[in-house]
Design a protein around this motif. Structure first.
Motif, mmCIF file in Angstrom:
data_model
loop_
_atom_site.group_PDB
_atom_site.id
_atom_site.type_symbol
_atom_site.label_atom_id
_atom_site.label_comp_id
_atom_site.label_asym_id
_atom_site.label_seq_id
_atom_site.Cartn_x
_atom_site.Cartn_y
_atom_site.Cartn_z
ATOM 1 N N VAL A 15 -43.516 11.821 -17.978
ATOM 2 C CA VAL A 15 -42.424 10.856 -17.791
ATOM 3 C C VAL A 15 -41.986 10.838 -16.330
ATOM 4 O O VAL A 15 -41.749 9.774 -15.740
ATOM 5 N N LEU A 16 -41.878 12.026 -15.726
ATOM 6 C CA LEU A 16 -41.513 12.104 -14.307
ATOM 7 C C LEU A 16 -42.518 11.359 -13.439
ATOM 8 O O LEU A 16 -42.145 10.701 -12.460
ATOM 9 N N ALA A 17 -43.793 11.474 -13.783
ATOM 10 C CA ALA A 17 -44.826 10.778 -13.020
ATOM 11 C C ALA A 17 -44.624 9.268 -13.081
ATOM 12 O O ALA A 17 -44.759 8.569 -12.059
ATOM 13 N N GLU A 18 -44.271 8.749 -14.255
ATOM 14 C CA GLU A 18 -44.035 7.304 -14.387
ATOM 15 C C GLU A 18 -42.788 6.889 -13.605
ATOM 16 O O GLU A 18 -42.755 5.811 -12.996
ATOM 17 N N MET A 19 -41.767 7.734 -13.610
ATOM 18 C CA MET A 19 -40.566 7.446 -12.827
ATOM 19 C C MET A 19 -40.893 7.427 -11.341
ATOM 20 O O MET A 19 -40.393 6.589 -10.580
ATOM 21 N N PHE A 20 -41.726 8.357 -10.917
ATOM 22 C CA PHE A 20 -42.153 8.420 -9.518
ATOM 23 C C PHE A 20 -42.932 7.172 -9.130
ATOM 24 O O PHE A 20 -42.678 6.564 -8.081
ATOM 25 N N LEU A 21 -43.855 6.744 -9.992
ATOM 26 C CA LEU A 21 -44.680 5.579 -9.681
ATOM 27 C C LEU A 21 -43.853 4.305 -9.635
ATOM 28 O O LEU A 21 -44.174 3.373 -8.891
ATOM 29 N N LEU A 22 -42.781 4.241 -10.439
ATOM 30 C CA LEU A 22 -41.910 3.066 -10.450
ATOM 31 C C LEU A 22 -40.739 3.210 -9.481
ATOM 32 O O LEU A 22 -39.860 2.347 -9.452
ATOM 33 N N GLU A 23 -40.733 4.304 -8.710
ATOM 34 C CA GLU A 23 -39.667 4.562 -7.724
ATOM 35 C C GLU A 23 -38.292 4.566 -8.381
ATOM 36 O O GLU A 23 -37.361 3.906 -7.929
ATOM 37 N N MET A 24 -38.178 5.329 -9.464
ATOM 38 C CA MET A 24 -36.946 5.425 -10.248
ATOM 39 C C MET A 24 -36.325 6.816 -10.133
ATOM 40 O O MET A 24 -35.833 7.352 -11.117
ATOM 41 N N LEU A 25 -36.368 7.405 -8.947
ATOM 42 C CA LEU A 25 -35.876 8.768 -8.791
ATOM 43 C C LEU A 25 -34.554 8.848 -8.036
ATOM 44 O O LEU A 25 -34.064 9.949 -7.780
ATOM 45 N N ASP A 26 -33.973 7.729 -7.668
ATOM 46 C CA ASP A 26 -32.731 7.759 -6.881
ATOM 47 C C ASP A 26 -31.501 7.686 -7.786
ATOM 48 O O ASP A 26 -30.659 6.790 -7.674
ATOM 49 N N ASN A 27 -31.396 8.667 -8.686
ATOM 50 C CA ASN A 27 -30.263 8.752 -9.598
ATOM 51 C C ASN A 27 -29.882 10.219 -9.730
ATOM 52 O O ASN A 27 -30.748 11.081 -9.912
ATOM 53 N N LYS A 28 -28.596 10.530 -9.631
ATOM 54 C CA LYS A 28 -28.161 11.932 -9.597
ATOM 55 C C LYS A 28 -28.455 12.661 -10.895
ATOM 56 O O LYS A 28 -28.805 13.838 -10.890
ATOM 57 N N THR A 29 -28.294 11.980 -12.020
ATOM 58 C CA THR A 29 -28.637 12.600 -13.293
ATOM 59 C C THR A 29 -30.122 12.898 -13.354
ATOM 60 O O THR A 29 -30.551 13.959 -13.824
ATOM 61 N N CYS A 30 -30.929 11.967 -12.846
ATOM 62 C CA CYS A 30 -32.378 12.157 -12.805
ATOM 63 C C CYS A 30 -32.745 13.340 -11.923
ATOM 64 O O CYS A 30 -33.667 14.098 -12.242
ATOM 65 N N HIS A 31 -32.042 13.532 -10.806
ATOM 66 C CA HIS A 31 -32.347 14.647 -9.916
ATOM 67 C C HIS A 31 -32.217 15.976 -10.642
ATOM 68 O O HIS A 31 -33.089 16.852 -10.528
ATOM 69 N N ALA A 32 -31.131 16.134 -11.407
ATOM 70 C CA ALA A 32 -30.909 17.383 -12.130
ATOM 71 C C ALA A 32 -31.987 17.619 -13.181
ATOM 72 O O ALA A 32 -32.556 18.713 -13.282
ATOM 73 N N LEU A 33 -32.296 16.581 -13.962
ATOM 74 C CA LEU A 33 -33.284 16.724 -15.029
ATOM 75 C C LEU A 33 -34.682 16.951 -14.468
ATOM 76 O O LEU A 33 -35.442 17.783 -14.976
ATOM 77 N N SER A 34 -35.036 16.212 -13.425
ATOM 78 C CA SER A 34 -36.391 16.318 -12.882
ATOM 79 C C SER A 34 -36.652 17.697 -12.288
ATOM 80 O O SER A 34 -37.725 18.281 -12.514
ATOM 81 N N LEU A 35 -35.691 18.233 -11.537
ATOM 82 C CA LEU A 35 -35.887 19.566 -10.967
ATOM 83 C C LEU A 35 -35.932 20.631 -12.047
ATOM 84 O O LEU A 35 -36.675 21.621 -11.935
ATOM 85 N N LYS A 36 -35.148 20.451 -13.117
ATOM 86 C CA LYS A 36 -35.182 21.430 -14.199
ATOM 87 C C LYS A 36 -36.527 21.396 -14.915
ATOM 88 O O LYS A 36 -37.103 22.450 -15.233
#
Length: 443
Positions: free
Chosen positions: A159-180
């Protein structure tokens, strides 16, 4: 599992300022319920009936509107329905109306997939260009949280890979979940004595490195960003720069020198990095050869940073520590997301109601036009028959078959209720809302 066991399995504790602080690992149920007001609506029919209309449209080459697809998605109530829906989404994507799949339809479809079969969702995301499923950030957060709660690290990374490919990583909630997710994936896959997991797939390694690099940049966290740059630099050295941005495509710079840029940043910055970051940087440089100029430079930069006390063993600077720090603010960021989405959902509901009303108006106009045309045809047929009877040309009594391919689709006798072009709906919507007309380019 008891209630309290389940409750505390979603919570862990981290030290902060000499005391124990409670931090949630996952999103709340309220966040997971985002979009239910969109998904839940009264349905007067079931999916087989809707699909029968769609099949008739396909057979007769009638246009299928986005509202017809929306109704089909809303009627999904089993895994079998979900599997069958892929066919209709694919057909719709390659139709005249394929560019008009509504955002609330995507939300509803994602909710159905999370409820019945996440594998269907992953297939649609990986082939998004064929199905038209492009979730937004909040929707992606729900999907990522779902895999985290299932302890499915592989699915979470996908899922993270798809978010990365769609450039959907500029969200603070996403930052916490993705790093975890990445910290858990890292811990589960790194062998004892190593600092980097043994990646067997270059694409997976590129995607994980890209997520670290992008999220680190958004957070202005030099440790996370340099970790990503180091891995990208290793891929560049072993497989070439095209493996980073083109094979397959990824939203990263095609300018060579990722590792050099990481070193340049460390040389000119006074930011403290983690011991973990320094070890990964050294590991990636060592892969280029023990006598390479890059390895010599990395050692010089590393020694310089240690002399200036810019390499720290503080756990809060590690990947897991950065994730826990962000998770401590998860509740606040959740609130911002939910407030933002509430306004968006209200706008969607309003827009959907207007579109349904426009659809009803167009269908009524179609019905009136059909009634008028059919009456004229009936009059013409009667007049033709009277002329044949009066003149005695009985060989002309049988009327010629009409070529339906030349008829307007909604004037055909086999017209399927609801078939129409989304551009017609859009034009009416613009007139009602007074919005500026923008060009629509169909390829």
């Amino acid at each position: 599992m008891s209630f309290f066991t389940k409750l505390y399995s979603n919570i862990h504790f981290v030290p902060r300022c000499g005391r124990i602080t409670q931090v949630r690992k996952y999103l709340s149920d309220r966040y997971g319920a985002i979009g239910e007001t969109i998904s839940k609506r009264e349905q007067n029919t079931d999916m087989p009936v809707v699909c029968l209309s769609l099949d008739r449209c396909h057979e007769k080459n009638f246009p299928i509107s986005s509202l017809m697809i929306d109704r089909m998605v809303a009627t999904i109530d089993s895994a079998e329905h979900l599997h069958g829906s892929q066919y209709y989404l694919h057909k719709f994507r390659y139709s005249e109306n394929g560019y008009f799949l509504r955002p609330w339809t995507v939300y509803t479809y994602v909710d159905k997939c999370l409820k019945y079969d996440t594998q269907i969702l992953m297939e649609c995301l990986k082939n998004k260009q064929h199905y038209g499923i492009f979730p937004d950030q909040i929707c992606f957060n729900k999907v990522l949280d779902h895999f985290m709660k299932k302890n499915d690290l592989k699915g979470g990374v996908e899922v993270l890979a798809e978010m990365f490919l769609l450039e959907m990583l500029d969200n603070k909630t996403c930052h916490a979940l993705s790093l975890k997710v990445l910290s858990q994936y890292w811990e589960a896959n790194v062998a004892q004595g190593n600092v980097v997991p043994d990646f067997t797939d270059v694409v997976e390694k590129r995607n994980i490195a890209g997520v670290l690099y992008c999220v680190g940049g958004f957070l202005s966290n030099p440790s996370i960003m340099v970790m990503g740059q180091s891995l990208l630099g290793q891929i560049e050295a072993e497989h070439g720069i095209r493996a980073i941005y083109q094979e397959p495509w990824g939203p990263l710079s095609w300018e060579p020198g990722y590792l050099d840029r990481a070193l340049s940043h460390l040389e000119t910055s006074n930011s403290v990095i983690s011991e973990e970051c320094a070890n990964i940087l050294l590991h990636c440089a060592e892969q280029q050869g023990s006598d390479s100029d890059t390895l010599v430079r990395v050692k010089e930069v590393s020694n310089n940073l240690r002399e200036r006390s810019l390499v720290s063993s503080d756990e809060t600077l590690t990947l897991n520590g950065a994730a826990n720090k962000l998770l401590s603010c998860l509740e606040v960021n959740e609130g911002h997301d939910m407030d933002s989405f509430k306004q968006t959902a209200d706008e969607w509901i309003k827009e959907r109601d207007i579109l349904i009303e426009i659809e009803s108006q167009i269908l009524k106009e179609y019905s009136n036009e059909r009634e008028r045309v059919f009456q004229e045809m009936e009059i013409d047929d009667k007049a033709h028959l009277m002329a044949v009877e009066r003149l005695g040309f009985w060989d002309l009594a049988k009327s010629e078959e009409v070529d339906v391919s030349d008829q307007i689709f909604y004037l055909r006798k086999d017209y399927v209720e609801g078939a129409m072009y989304d551009l017609d709906i859009l034009e009416r919507y613009r007139e009602i809302c007074g919005s500026t007309k923008e060009p629509v380019i169909l390829i």
